[in-house]
Every structure is written in structure tokens, then in C-alpha cells.
Design a protein around this motif. Structure first.
Motif, short mmCIF file in Angstrom:
data_model
loop_
_atom_site.label_atom_id
_atom_site.label_comp_id
_atom_site.label_asym_id
_atom_site.label_seq_id
_atom_site.Cartn_x
_atom_site.Cartn_y
_atom_site.Cartn_z
N LYS A 1 15.69 -22.74 -1.45
CA LYS A 1 16.77 -21.81 -1.09
C LYS A 1 17.65 -22.39 0.02
O LYS A 1 17.71 -23.59 0.19
N GLY A 2 18.33 -21.52 0.74
CA GLY A 2 19.18 -21.98 1.83
C GLY A 2 20.63 -22.13 1.41
O GLY A 2 20.99 -22.02 0.24
N GLN A 3 21.49 -22.40 2.40
CA GLN A 3 22.92 -22.58 2.17
C GLN A 3 23.28 -24.05 2.29
O GLN A 3 23.15 -24.64 3.37
N ARG B 1 11.25 -30.21 5.75
CA ARG B 1 11.69 -29.05 6.53
C ARG B 1 11.69 -29.40 8.01
O ARG B 1 10.73 -30.00 8.51
N PRO C 1 26.34 -16.24 4.44
CA PRO C 1 25.53 -17.44 4.63
C PRO C 1 26.24 -18.47 5.49
O PRO C 1 27.45 -18.62 5.39
N SER D 1 20.33 -28.23 3.67
CA SER D 1 20.63 -26.80 3.61
C SER D 1 20.24 -26.13 4.91
O SER D 1 19.22 -26.46 5.51
N MET E 1 18.74 -22.97 6.64
CA MET E 1 17.74 -22.05 6.12
C MET E 1 17.42 -20.93 7.09
O MET E 1 17.52 -21.10 8.30
N GLU E 2 17.00 -19.80 6.53
CA GLU E 2 16.30 -18.80 7.32
C GLU E 2 14.85 -19.27 7.41
O GLU E 2 14.32 -19.83 6.44
N GLU F 1 12.64 -18.64 4.40
CA GLU F 1 13.09 -19.02 3.07
C GLU F 1 12.28 -20.19 2.53
O GLU F 1 11.85 -21.07 3.27
N SER F 2 12.09 -20.19 1.22
CA SER F 2 11.35 -21.26 0.57
C SER F 2 12.20 -22.51 0.40
O SER F 2 13.43 -22.47 0.51
#
Length: 203
Positions: free
Chosen positions: A186-188, A123, A46, A176, A178-179, A182-183
Motif C-alpha cells: 500500500k502507501g502513496q 520498510r 494521501p 511510497s 506509508m501510514e 499499512e501493509s
């Protein structure tokens, strides 16, 4: 005579076999070579601070707070050391306007009783980042999911909801990486402090 000839031929064949056997060398194989190995795992690690991404400086998300006033609270112990803080706490009086640190779309309005209290997730337009605003007192009028916001636009007000502690007014701000698919939860997590304090435009 025939018997002697048969014995002689047998002896010659035996000697030939012995000679051939002496020319063959048996090499022990690698014991692991015969074991089927699983395919290598190629899942990406990640992204984290210092990764291969860039991000412009953030707008300070609490109105009236200067970059020089922000303290890096990332990694501090929380819940008596049970977890570490993966955000930046920005202290301000209750009711201080909270504004968007970056442009995007309000992806989720969420209430967490034992966590962030009144929270809001924005987002980024490219869906690679999610910005989290927590412990709000209330949302700004007209704020709804799916709403596009610009950097600096009013989102809500500083509060002490959730597990902030009564009277401990502050904005818990997190971000974070995110991909795109991803919701919102989530995320790093990435330390937002350098982007808030104006130290650098990319980790």
C-alpha cells in the motif's frame, strides 16, 4: 339589548384579531436548512511530492551508477499508454549489484510473474516509507524477510524478470509514503528521482 351587546363584543374581537394578524410577518425559510446534511468528510488526502514530509537523499541503489546518470522516468507511459510509470528505472548490465537506497527492514520478498518479477520491499525504521526493488535477477545470499539492512548493503542483482522484457536489464526502483500500520503493497507513491539525483533532500 343583550343581542346588540354580543354582536358588538364579537365585532371588537374580530377587529382585534385582524389587527394582530397584520402585525405577524411570515418569513420564508431556507429550503436547504431543514435538510439534514451528512457530516463533512475529513479523511486526509494521501501525501505526495511536495507534501509535509522530509526525506534525506537516497543512496543510488545500483552499484557503479552515478547520480548524474539517472534519468527521471516517473510519469512515462507504460503498456501502450494504459498506465503511467510510478518509479525510476535505472539501467545497468544484468548481474550488477543492487544495494539498499536507505536503511530499514526487509518486509517482503515477492515474485510477480507479469509485474516486477523478483522483487524486494524494504520498510524504513519509522515505518513511514517503503522502498521497492523490482526486476531483480536474484537475491543476494542470506537475504530473508525480517532482516535489517543498512544503506549501501547488498540486496540482489539487476535483472530482467517479470514484465521488464528479455534483455532489458534495469532496476525498477520505487518508494511510497506509508501510514505505520499499512501493509507493504500500500502507501502513496512518491517520485524518487530528486532524492536519487541529489537535487534536494525533501520534495
Amino acid at each position: 339589548m343583550l343581542k346588540r351587546l354580543t354582536i358588538g363584543v364579537a365585532a371588537i374581537l374580530l377587529l382585534a384579531l385582524v389587527g394582530l394578524a397584520s402585525m405577524i410577518r411570515i418569513v420564508p425559510g431556507d429550503p436547504e436548512a431543514s435538510v439534514a446534511r451528512p457530516a463533512a468528510q475529513t479523511a486526509e488526502a494521501p501525501p505526495a511530492a511536495g507534501g509535509n514530509w522530509t526525506h534525506p537523499l537516497l543512496v543510488v541503489p545500483v552499484q557503479g551508477v552515478q547520480r548524474s546518470q539517472i534519468v527521471d522516468t516517473w510519469g512515462q507511459a507504460r503498456a501502450n499508454g494504459a498506465r503511467t510509470h510510478q518509479a525510476n528505472d535505472i539501467m545497468a548490465p544484468g548481474g550488477t549489484p543492487v544495494i539498499a537506497a536507505a536503511p530499514g527492514v526487509i518486509e517482503k520478498l515477492f515474485y510477480s510473474e507479469g509485474g516486477g518479477g523478483i522483487t524486494l520491499y524494504v520498510r524504513s525504521p519509522d515505518r513511514q516509507w517503503c522502498y521497492y526493488y523490482a526486476h531483480l535477477q536474484r537475491y543476494a545470499p542470506g537475504v530473508v524477510e525480517g532482516m535489517q539492512v543498512k544503506a549501501g548493503e547488498l540486496l540482489g542483482y539487476v535483472g530482467d524478470t517479470g514484465n521488464a522484457g528479455t534483455g532489458n536489464f534495469h532496476l525498477h526502483f520505487a518508494m511510497s509514503h506509508m501510514e505505520p500500520a499499512e501493509s507493504w503493497w500500500k502507501g502513496q507513491p512518491v517520485n524518487p528521482y530528486p532524492l536519487l539525483a541529489g537535487r534536494r533532500s525533501a520534495p
